[in-house]
Design a protein around this motif. Sequence first.
Motif, PDB file in Angstrom:
ATOM      1  N   ASP A 193       0.843  -1.207   0.000  1.00  0.00           N
ATOM      2  CA  ASP A 193       0.000   0.000   0.000  1.00  0.00           C
ATOM      3  C   ASP A 193       0.878   1.256   0.000  1.00  0.00           C
ATOM      4  O   ASP A 193       0.650   2.193  -0.777  1.00  0.00           O
ATOM      5  CB  ASP A 193      -0.922  -0.032   1.229  1.00  0.00           C
ATOM      6  CG  ASP A 193      -2.010   1.047   1.172  1.00  0.00           C
ATOM      7  OD1 ASP A 193      -2.230   1.619   0.083  1.00  0.00           O
ATOM      8  OD2 ASP A 193      -2.637   1.299   2.212  1.00  0.00           O
ATOM      9  N   HIS A 197       1.186   4.210  -2.733  1.00  0.00           N
ATOM     10  CA  HIS A 197       0.977   5.649  -2.483  1.00  0.00           C
ATOM     11  C   HIS A 197       2.076   6.485  -3.147  1.00  0.00           C
ATOM     12  O   HIS A 197       1.847   7.616  -3.558  1.00  0.00           O
ATOM     13  CB  HIS A 197       0.924   5.916  -0.977  1.00  0.00           C
ATOM     14  CG  HIS A 197      -0.282   5.313  -0.338  1.00  0.00           C
ATOM     15  ND1 HIS A 197      -0.375   5.032   0.998  1.00  0.00           N
ATOM     16  CD2 HIS A 197      -1.454   4.900  -0.874  1.00  0.00           C
ATOM     17  CE1 HIS A 197      -1.549   4.478   1.251  1.00  0.00           C
ATOM     18  NE2 HIS A 197      -2.218   4.387   0.123  1.00  0.00           N
ATOM     19  N   HIS A 266      -5.724   3.130  -7.268  1.00  0.00           N
ATOM     20  CA  HIS A 266      -6.456   3.022  -6.007  1.00  0.00           C
ATOM     21  C   HIS A 266      -7.943   2.800  -6.256  1.00  0.00           C
ATOM     22  O   HIS A 266      -8.577   1.963  -5.608  1.00  0.00           O
ATOM     23  CB  HIS A 266      -6.217   4.261  -5.129  1.00  0.00           C
ATOM     24  CG  HIS A 266      -5.165   4.020  -4.101  1.00  0.00           C
ATOM     25  ND1 HIS A 266      -3.848   3.850  -4.440  1.00  0.00           N
ATOM     26  CD2 HIS A 266      -5.229   3.861  -2.747  1.00  0.00           C
ATOM     27  CE1 HIS A 266      -3.148   3.605  -3.334  1.00  0.00           C
ATOM     28  NE2 HIS A 266      -3.975   3.604  -2.299  1.00  0.00           N
ATOM     29  N   HIS A 280      -6.673  -4.278   0.993  1.00  0.00           N
ATOM     30  CA  HIS A 280      -6.321  -3.186   0.074  1.00  0.00           C
ATOM     31  C   HIS A 280      -4.922  -3.357  -0.527  1.00  0.00           C
ATOM     32  O   HIS A 280      -4.735  -3.262  -1.743  1.00  0.00           O
ATOM     33  CB  HIS A 280      -6.438  -1.886   0.869  1.00  0.00           C
ATOM     34  CG  HIS A 280      -6.022  -0.653   0.143  1.00  0.00           C
ATOM     35  ND1 HIS A 280      -6.615  -0.223  -1.027  1.00  0.00           N
ATOM     36  CD2 HIS A 280      -5.062   0.274   0.435  1.00  0.00           C
ATOM     37  CE1 HIS A 280      -6.044   0.897  -1.422  1.00  0.00           C
ATOM     38  NE2 HIS A 280      -5.099   1.223  -0.558  1.00  0.00           N
ATOM     39  N   LEU A 284      -3.713  -3.988  -4.432  1.00  0.00           N
ATOM     40  CA  LEU A 284      -2.794  -3.084  -5.149  1.00  0.00           C
ATOM     41  C   LEU A 284      -1.619  -3.844  -5.761  1.00  0.00           C
ATOM     42  O   LEU A 284      -1.120  -3.472  -6.834  1.00  0.00           O
ATOM     43  CB  LEU A 284      -2.282  -2.006  -4.190  1.00  0.00           C
ATOM     44  CG  LEU A 284      -3.314  -0.940  -3.814  1.00  0.00           C
ATOM     45  CD1 LEU A 284      -2.850  -0.148  -2.587  1.00  0.00           C
ATOM     46  CD2 LEU A 284      -3.592   0.000  -4.979  1.00  0.00           C
TER      47      LEU A 284
END
Length: 389
Positions: A193, A197, A266, A280, A284
């Motif tokens: 994650d 980002h 996302h 999550h 990804l």
Amino acid sequence: MINCEYYNPTRIIFGKDTEKQVGELVSHYAKSVLVVYGGKSAKASGLLDRVFDSLKEAGISYMELGGVKPNPRLSLVYEGIEIAKKNNIEMILAVGGGSVIDTAKGIAAGAVYDGDVWDFYTVTLPEKALPVATVLTIPAAGSESSTGSVITNEEKKEKRACDHECLIPKFSILNPELTYTLPNYQIACGVADAMAHIFERYFSNEKAADVTDRLGESVLKSLMKYAPIAIKENENYEARAEIMWACKIAHDGTLGVGKVGDWASHNIEHELSAFNDVAHGAGLAIVFPAWMRYTYKQDKNLFLQFVARVLNVDIDYEYVDYSINLGIDKLKEFFKSIGLPTSLSEIGIYEKDIRGIAEHAIYVNDGEPLGNFVKLSADDIENIYRLAL
Ligand code: NZQ
Ligand code: ZN
């Protein structure tokens, strides 16, 4: 660099035993708090009791709301809002990870609003919220110093985000030791994650942001260095500390300065979580390599820079596409090596499902294409899912 504003006021209290300061820190903002937590980890580790003791010592009255699930549900946000409104709660304290923090943020916004809090995830933004603070137990989402809250409306099967600076936590306590109890899979999800980002900010059509790019590359390299160590040696403080700081900085705005973020991946991932509750970070790890393969032609030089500097690919300028794809393969291998899925079939999503999920991604985005680096239609999203099958 494009014109930009950088604002991140969350006070970070980092290091061993720092959760003992929580009562004193809360006392600067409130006399009564609602403590929000997850399923079992914070209780089982004794952290919750230490937090309660610290609140008592500081003379703070508290109520509690446990049971936050990963991909946090709207129904619990409603429950928290009711408790907060009925009991004159002045602050929401999250003890947990992104799901707990995002629930706390939803409660904080809903507690000072007469309408339905889901409005903030669909049609409007909050103007104010109760102050939020966090004791973080999993480095991952970056919600400990972000403006965002991501909530799943379980009835509608929609996972949506609300972003506003009134939701940025006042303070966050980051004790790397609190992460020793994490299952390896959760460490890996968190690392993926945080890497995502950075990718969302790095792959931008704004070229002149060298400092931002190089900072992002360094954080990616640190995450890739320390993830296997943390997985192998669960109580390696140095590895835990580096990962915790990396996950924080990956999503606090620093690594997006001067650039336009993309964020398509996302949204593409949130559809997977809404569809079958995949974590999550795992979603990804599946989406990003496919997104990269689909979009790299938009700026091959940027991708060459990325694969050379971050993935140590020895670039062959005669075969640029080959070099880039080699880098993407290496990224996929890295995700696999830390125990993450890298294909949709591994999480039970197949060819027959992807058209519907792709269309829903556009529906949730008010009918607009996703992303900025490359604008993606439902057909594009379907193609990306197909590359990930
Ligand atoms: O419920 P418990 O028992 O605490 O178990 C949790 C949960 O099962 C466990 N866990 C957490 N800390 C632990 C622990 N287990 C053992 N020891 C510990 N110290 O880990 C599991 C996952 O927790 P969760 O909070 O769901 O993880 P994460 O921090 O990755 O949060 C994911 C959520 O954040 C959203 C994601 O979409 C997802 O819903 N995001 C929020 C963002 C934001 N607000 O800025 C941005 C992100 O891009 C992301 O979308
Ligand atoms: Zn994320």
